[in-house]
Design a protein around this motif. Structure first.
Motif, mmCIF file in Angstrom:
data_model
loop_
_atom_site.group_PDB
_atom_site.id
_atom_site.type_symbol
_atom_site.label_atom_id
_atom_site.label_comp_id
_atom_site.label_asym_id
_atom_site.label_seq_id
_atom_site.Cartn_x
_atom_site.Cartn_y
_atom_site.Cartn_z
ATOM 1 N N ILE A 1 35.631 -0.748 77.801
ATOM 2 C CA ILE A 1 35.316 -0.665 79.507
ATOM 3 C C ILE A 1 36.646 -0.147 80.042
ATOM 4 O O ILE A 1 37.941 -0.908 79.660
ATOM 5 N N GLU A 2 36.702 0.729 80.758
ATOM 6 C CA GLU A 2 37.659 1.476 81.516
ATOM 7 C C GLU A 2 37.365 1.524 82.986
ATOM 8 O O GLU A 2 36.266 1.610 83.381
ATOM 9 N N ASN A 3 38.491 1.000 83.647
ATOM 10 C CA ASN A 3 38.651 1.485 85.157
ATOM 11 C C ASN A 3 37.154 0.759 85.982
ATOM 12 O O ASN A 3 36.307 1.442 86.386
ATOM 13 N N ALA A 4 37.283 -0.583 85.769
ATOM 14 C CA ALA A 4 36.005 -1.284 86.245
ATOM 15 C C ALA A 4 36.360 -2.830 86.769
ATOM 16 O O ALA A 4 37.685 -3.266 86.596
ATOM 17 N N ILE A 5 35.229 -3.139 87.659
ATOM 18 C CA ILE A 5 35.211 -4.620 87.990
ATOM 19 C C ILE A 5 34.022 -5.261 87.334
ATOM 20 O O ILE A 5 32.878 -4.667 87.719
ATOM 21 N N ILE A 6 34.344 -6.071 86.584
ATOM 22 C CA ILE A 6 33.416 -6.903 85.863
ATOM 23 C C ILE A 6 33.195 -8.090 86.868
ATOM 24 O O ILE A 6 34.046 -9.347 86.629
ATOM 25 N N ALA B 1 35.854 5.802 81.840
ATOM 26 C CA ALA B 1 36.034 6.671 83.010
ATOM 27 C C ALA B 1 35.848 8.066 82.906
ATOM 28 O O ALA B 1 35.398 8.640 83.897
ATOM 29 N N GLU B 2 35.900 8.518 81.614
ATOM 30 C CA GLU B 2 35.912 10.278 81.635
ATOM 31 C C GLU B 2 34.271 10.405 81.741
ATOM 32 O O GLU B 2 33.291 9.934 81.219
ATOM 33 N N GLY B 3 34.176 11.363 82.644
ATOM 34 C CA GLY B 3 32.747 12.128 82.679
ATOM 35 C C GLY B 3 32.052 11.065 83.941
ATOM 36 O O GLY B 3 30.908 11.086 84.081
ATOM 37 N N ARG B 4 32.698 10.011 84.505
ATOM 38 C CA ARG B 4 32.022 8.914 85.505
ATOM 39 C C ARG B 4 31.682 9.854 86.782
ATOM 40 O O ARG B 4 32.857 10.516 87.323
ATOM 41 N N HIS C 1 34.885 6.159 92.112
ATOM 42 C CA HIS C 1 35.151 6.301 90.579
ATOM 43 C C HIS C 1 35.385 5.101 89.928
ATOM 44 O O HIS C 1 35.617 5.025 88.691
ATOM 45 N N ILE C 2 35.062 4.115 90.423
ATOM 46 C CA ILE C 2 35.354 2.641 90.105
ATOM 47 C C ILE C 2 33.963 1.928 89.836
ATOM 48 O O ILE C 2 32.911 1.877 90.478
ATOM 49 N N LEU C 3 33.777 1.655 88.569
ATOM 50 C CA LEU C 3 32.430 0.778 88.173
ATOM 51 C C LEU C 3 32.840 -0.672 88.552
ATOM 52 O O LEU C 3 33.582 -1.239 88.238
ATOM 53 N N ILE C 4 31.528 -1.013 89.075
ATOM 54 C CA ILE C 4 31.258 -2.455 89.274
ATOM 55 C C ILE C 4 30.063 -2.836 88.624
ATOM 56 O O ILE C 4 29.109 -2.412 88.798
ATOM 57 N N VAL C 5 30.271 -3.876 87.659
ATOM 58 C CA VAL C 5 29.178 -4.765 87.141
ATOM 59 C C VAL C 5 28.992 -5.874 88.222
ATOM 60 O O VAL C 5 29.869 -6.816 88.056
ATOM 61 N N PRO C 6 27.960 -6.359 88.822
ATOM 62 C CA PRO C 6 27.548 -7.145 89.667
ATOM 63 C C PRO C 6 27.564 -8.614 88.944
ATOM 64 O O PRO C 6 27.466 -8.537 87.811
ATOM 65 N N LYS C 7 27.649 -9.634 89.919
ATOM 66 C CA LYS C 7 27.635 -10.946 89.261
ATOM 67 C C LYS C 7 26.302 -11.279 88.533
ATOM 68 O O LYS C 7 25.333 -11.143 89.005
ATOM 69 N N SER C 8 26.337 -11.850 87.388
ATOM 70 C CA SER C 8 25.360 -12.390 86.566
ATOM 71 C C SER C 8 24.470 -10.917 86.043
ATOM 72 O O SER C 8 23.373 -11.333 85.479
ATOM 73 N N ALA C 9 24.847 -9.720 86.241
ATOM 74 C CA ALA C 9 24.097 -8.745 85.632
ATOM 75 C C ALA C 9 24.133 -8.615 83.963
ATOM 76 O O ALA C 9 25.063 -9.098 83.356
#
Length: 429
Positions: free
Chosen positions: A375-380, A394-397, A411-419
């Motif tokens: 996992i890169e450049n993300a909020i989980i 992050a590459e190609g995102r 360009h920042i990935l977010i995986v929501p709560k309980s996803a």
């Protein structure tokens, strides 16, 4: 305790620019730094400033915020201090929602109209900073102000994000514009260089003075302005009127302050905490930030490579690589996983062997990060379930995208709560 000061924390905004972190919670309830919530910053600043009479105005998706406040902040019975939630409600005088910052305070004037209250400190519940409000009160009293606005110097290119003001050489506010973008208007808002220099603020041609959303009103000014002016917002409608009627002054603030209003601002503020010498420090023995006490065990770290990261209580990880990341409470990171520039908020619970067996039967991953995932450049967000061999690179995102159980903002990935992201999941190219 400053018995003549009442603090009013505005905590009712939707926080739409922070979606999906605000999908299931109010903006001030968003977790930060692995173990706190945004509201903890403002409340802690109040407590360290000897302000113990605190009202918190809430409205949208406020259940978790209410629960956190009730579980965290309780004063002894023999003190005069209190923290009281004033949720939006129907009354004989008003049957609608809060329409803005000023309207929220106006709808609660009957609660604020207390004997002995001389000053009202209006605060936002979604900023990251350390501030002694007693210094601002001293400015208010020394200048004979009716209204005091805490100000911060920002580059002119960011003026459209804030309320921008102009002072004379004594700090009296002469003009106030909410989020100006017109070059002609900005040319009229050049701050007084002498006042800036005297107060330790940067004196540069392309800098302006921004309101921090922190105000002190004397009693008469607050009630008169809100009862005579129907405007719903302090910046857009109340302050232009206040400048004409009252002595409105600026209080200079020198230090770290960040309005965490967007995904980019939130992510940057969190990742900046992992720096060797961060601009903002939670490690201040004489000014700790308070939050809900959880009585968790220490983290278990087995044969891991961790570089410039913050690891909070009850995290468990084995043979993982972590760089420039925040690892929240109760985080579980399984072998051979790699996290780079990740804000991992953790979990609200620790899964038992029986829970994990039930996960197998249901065909879902355990809470946390699965084996060999990168996992890169993300909020989980909290309680997310990320399976094995997941690739969130992050590459190609893309710059912006929304998918099932994830979103990409700036360009920042977010995986929501309980996803849930199943085994082998990769981001579409």
């Amino acid at each position: 305790m400053l018995e003549n000061v009442i603090a009013v924390i505005l905590a009712g905004g939707r926080g739409t620019r922070l979606w999906p972190l605000t999908q299931k919670r109010a903006k001030p309830a968003v977790p930060i730094a692995g173990k706190f919530r945004l509201i903890d910053i403002t409340i802690s600043n109040c407590l360290h400033s000897d302000i113990r009479k605190i009202y918190i105005l809430t409205q949208f998706a406020s259940e978790s915020l209410h629960r956190h406040i009730h579980q965290t902040y309780t004063f002894p019975f023999f003190t005069k201090g209190f923290i009281t939630i004033l949720a939006a409600q129907q009354t004989p005088d008003n049957t609608g929602w809060y329409q803005g910052t000023a309207d929220a305070v106006r709808q609660n004037l009957n609660y604020l109209n207390q004997r002995g209250a001389e000053y009202y400190l209006i605060l936002s519940g979604d900023h990251l900073y350390r501030m002694d409000y007693r210094e601002m009160l001293e400015t208010h009293q020394a200048t004979g102000a009716d209204v005091t606005v805490s100000v911060y110097a920002v580059p002119r290119r960011r003026a459209h994000e804030f309320g921008i003001l102009k002072t004379d050489d004594h700090g009296r506010i002469l003009d106030f514009y909410e989020k100006p973008s017109d070059a002609g208007v900005l040319a009229e808002l050049v701050p007084d260089a002498r006042w800036m220099q005297q107060n330790g603020l940067p004196v540069q041609d392309d800098w302006v003075l921004a309101s921090m959303g922190i105000y002190i009103f004397s009693r008469k000014a607050l009630f008169d302005l809100l009862q005579s002016n129907p405007g719903s917002d302090f910046g857009k409608e109340i302050f232009p009127d206040a400048i004409k009627k009252y002595n409105v002054v600026a209080h200079p603030f020198v230090g770290y302050w960040e309005d965490i209003g967007t995904i980019r601002a939130f992510y940057k503020a969190m990742i900046d905490l992992t720096a060797e010498k961060p601009a903002f420090e939670f490690y201040e023995e004489n000014w700790p930030y308070y939050t809900h006490p959880r009585f968790l065990p220490g983290s278990r770290i087995d044969r891991c490579q961790i570089k410039q990261s913050v690891v909070c209580e009850a995290a468990r990880m084995s043979r993982v690589t972590i760089e420039n990341s925040i690892i929240g409470i109760r985080s579980c990171i399984r072998p051979n996983a790699v996290l780079r520039n990740v804000v991992l908020m953790g979990a609200d619970f620790l899964e038992s062997p029986a829970d994990r067996e039930e996960n197998r039967r249901a065909g879902i991953p355990d809470v946390g990060i699965g084996e060999s995932s990168v996992i890169e450049n993300a909020i989980i967000d909290k309680n997310a379930r990320i399976g094995r061999n997941v690739r969130l690179l992050a590459e190609g995102r893309p710059q912006e995208a929304t998918g099932d159980n994830y979103a990409i903002r700036d360009h920042i990935l977010i995986v929501p709560k309980s996803a849930v992201l199943p085994d082998g999941f990769t981001l579409p190219q």
